[in-house]
Design an enzyme around this catalytic site. Structure first.
Site, PDB file in Angstrom:
ATOM      1  N   SER A 238       0.635  -1.556   0.004  1.00 60.83           N
ATOM      2  CA  SER A 238       0.090  -0.147   0.198  1.00 60.83           C
ATOM      3  C   SER A 238       0.922   1.413   0.192  1.00 60.83           C
ATOM      4  CB  SER A 238      -0.506  -0.220   1.498  1.00 60.83           C
ATOM      5  OG  SER A 238      -0.181   0.354   2.312  1.00 60.83           O
ATOM      6  N   LYS A 239       0.253   2.543  -0.312  1.00 66.89           N
ATOM      7  CA  LYS A 239       0.605   3.263  -0.060  1.00 66.89           C
ATOM      8  C   LYS A 239       1.870   3.933   1.638  1.00 66.89           C
ATOM      9  CE  LYS A 239      -1.829   6.794  -2.605  1.00 66.89           C
ATOM     10  NZ  LYS A 239      -0.783   6.490  -3.488  1.00 66.89           N
ATOM     11  N   ARG A 240       1.564   3.322   1.978  1.00 69.10           N
ATOM     12  CA  ARG A 240       2.127   3.202   3.595  1.00 69.10           C
ATOM     13  C   ARG A 240       3.479   2.283   3.062  1.00 69.10           C
ATOM     14  NH1 ARG A 240       1.917  -0.819   6.308  1.00 69.10           N
ATOM     15  NH2 ARG A 240       0.829  -1.830   5.405  1.00 69.10           N
ATOM     16  N   GLY A 242       5.173   2.932   0.650  1.00 71.17           N
ATOM     17  CA  GLY A 242       6.172   4.024  -0.448  1.00 71.17           C
ATOM     18  C   GLY A 242       5.857   3.242  -1.956  1.00 71.17           C
TER      19      GLY A 242
END
Ligand code: GLU
Length: 463
Positions: A238-240, A242
């Site tokens: 996920s975006k978490r 990076g």
């Protein structure tokens, strides 16, 4: 094997993400490796969630990555008549039937099955009712009651499903739109797709699609399901972690070759080789070396690879690539000027945003050089300023203002005054660039040119 046909079939409900990009790259490589065809198909049957802006963005990302496709771009939304004609065929051959059970009843049937510890499925109430079309009715596949579907997955090996676990899936919704599985099978079969390589989030669709191939009398393609990319913590990416959309990587200043190289290696290997030119990937790629275990996304490695490509790209090409980033910093410079600067600065950057930033002080006029207070205090002492003025005189007297000339001017001043290089150079460096550090001083001076250098020295002496 030049009849190889692969496809990438994104749904335009978001930007192209790295998982999708990797699927696209694998399919593109397989087609190019065998001299076959690579089809791009926009799966926009879900008219509510599909957006033209996402199609545009996906296409832009495909182009940026260098993934060209063969033939016309295909939109599923333009092919509803074709899908309906195949649904009619299934109705005629008795492989499909009209069903009038409302969604809440179907949900109840599912719950009942669940309560009995069975797979939730439609109970087949309309199977033999011989209904015709009508308001609110859907068309369902009459799935065989029993048997096993076994296929040899290119990545996972033998995969088997029990037919009894499959539903009489909907092929045509009550609004007339075809479902994903129906449209995909009709398209893949009629477009001659020989290899379906996709994420293993689609694995459970494959037995349903195989039933449809069989019902329609089509030959099966080879299927290959690649494991999802995980985060460095082995959790869903996920975006978490990076991870960004491809378009964001472009904005961030990544080079497309770096992203392609990185993504290919996240799921495919060739010994322990890490760096591949595109032609080399085309030559070496094959489904034999697709990994069956999930790879973890590593932003540091991507950054490292990008740094590698920054240093490998020709100065002219790199100048062209960094130009928009330099423009975004507010500079109007031409590419030929940047082509002179990039060889000096690319060692100091891992992406184009950084590259534009580290060259900034070379692009500002003398009056706008930012002087670092600590560097000024340290190097531009009274003595330091005296040396700056001395070197200035030597530079004024210089015939040709080039790298060698600048080096000689500094050298002559140092020698002529019985000094040491390190007593002089830091002051001149801070005067020219505003800070300690950076590439070789004579290199930078030659690139700035005489007028600019003299103006910077004057400004520094007067600080
Ligand atoms: N449209 C599907 C998706 O974006 C892919 C379908 C397929 O590859 O079969 O997930």
């Amino acid at each position: 094997m030049s009849n190889v046909v692969t496809r990438f079939a994104p749904s335009p409900t978001g930007h192209l993400h790295i998982g999708g990009a990797r699927t696209a790259i694998f399919n593109w490589l397989l087609a190019r490796h065998f001299g076959g065809r690579f089809v791009l198909r926009i799966e926009d049957t879900d008219t509510e969630r599909s957006k033209q802006e996402y199609t545009d963005s996906i296409l832009a990302s495909m182009k940026w990555l260098g993934l060209d496709w063969d033939g016309d771009l295909i939109y599923q939304s333009e092919r509803f008549d074709i899908y309906n004609s195949y649904i009619d065929r299934l109705l005629e051959s008795g492989h499909a039937y009209w069903c009038e059970c409302p969604p809440d009843e179907v949900e109840k049937m599912r719950e009942e099955a669940r309560a009995k510890g069975l797979k939730p499925r439609y109970n087949g109430r309309c199977r033999s009712r011989d209904l015709g079309p009508g308001d609110g009715r859907v068309v369902r596949l009459k799935a065989p009651a029993e048997g096993r579907i076994v296929f040899d997955d290119l990545v996972k090996g033998t995969v088997a499903f029990d037919v009894a676990e499959l539903d009489d899936m909907v092929l045509r919704r009550s609004d007339g739109a075809p479902t994903y599985n129906l449209a995909v099978v009709v398209d893949d079969a009629t477009m001659g797709v020989t290899h379906v390589l996709r994420g293993d989030d689609h694995l459970s669709n494959t037995p349903k699609q195989i039933l449809l191939y069989q019902a329609l009398g089509f030959d099966l393609p080879r299927f290959g399901h690649v494991p999802m990319i995980l985060g460095p913590d082995r959790k869903k990416l996920s975006k978490r972690h990076g991870a960004k959309a491809v378009i964001e990587y472009e904005q961030y200043g990544l080079l497309p070759q770096a992203l392609v190289n990185y993504l290919v290696r996240l799921g495919w290997s060739h010994g322990d080789q890490e760096i591949f030119a595109l032609e080399e990937l085309v030559e070496k790629f094959g489904t034999e070396n697709l990994n069956s275990s999930a790879a973890g996304f590593d932003p540091d490695k991507l950054e490292w690879l990008n740094g590698h490509y920054l240093r490998e790209t020709s100065p002219e090409e790199l100048a062209r690539l960094v130009l928009p980033f330099v423009a975004a910093e507010g500079f109007d410079v031409d590419a030929s000027r940047l082509a002179q600067l990039v060889p000096l600065f690319r060692e100091r950057a891992n992406n184009l945003v950084e590259l534009a930033r580290v060259m900034r002080f070379m692009l500002v006029p003398a009056a706008e050089v930012e002087y670092d207070a600590a560097a000024v205090a340290k190097a531009l002492t009274e003595e330091g300023r005296r040396h700056v003025a001395g070197v200035r005189e030597a530079l004024v007297a210089l015939g040709t203002f080039d790298r060698e000339g600048c080096e000689k001017a500094i050298h002559d001043y140092v020698e002529g005054n019985g000094l040491k290089f390190k007593q002089v150079a830091p002051a001149v460096r801070v005067a020219v660039v505003g800070a300690m550090g950076g590439p070789g001083l004579p290199d930078m001076m030659a690139l700035l040119g005489r007028d600019d250098v003299l103006a910077r020295l004057d400004r520094a002496v007067a600080l």
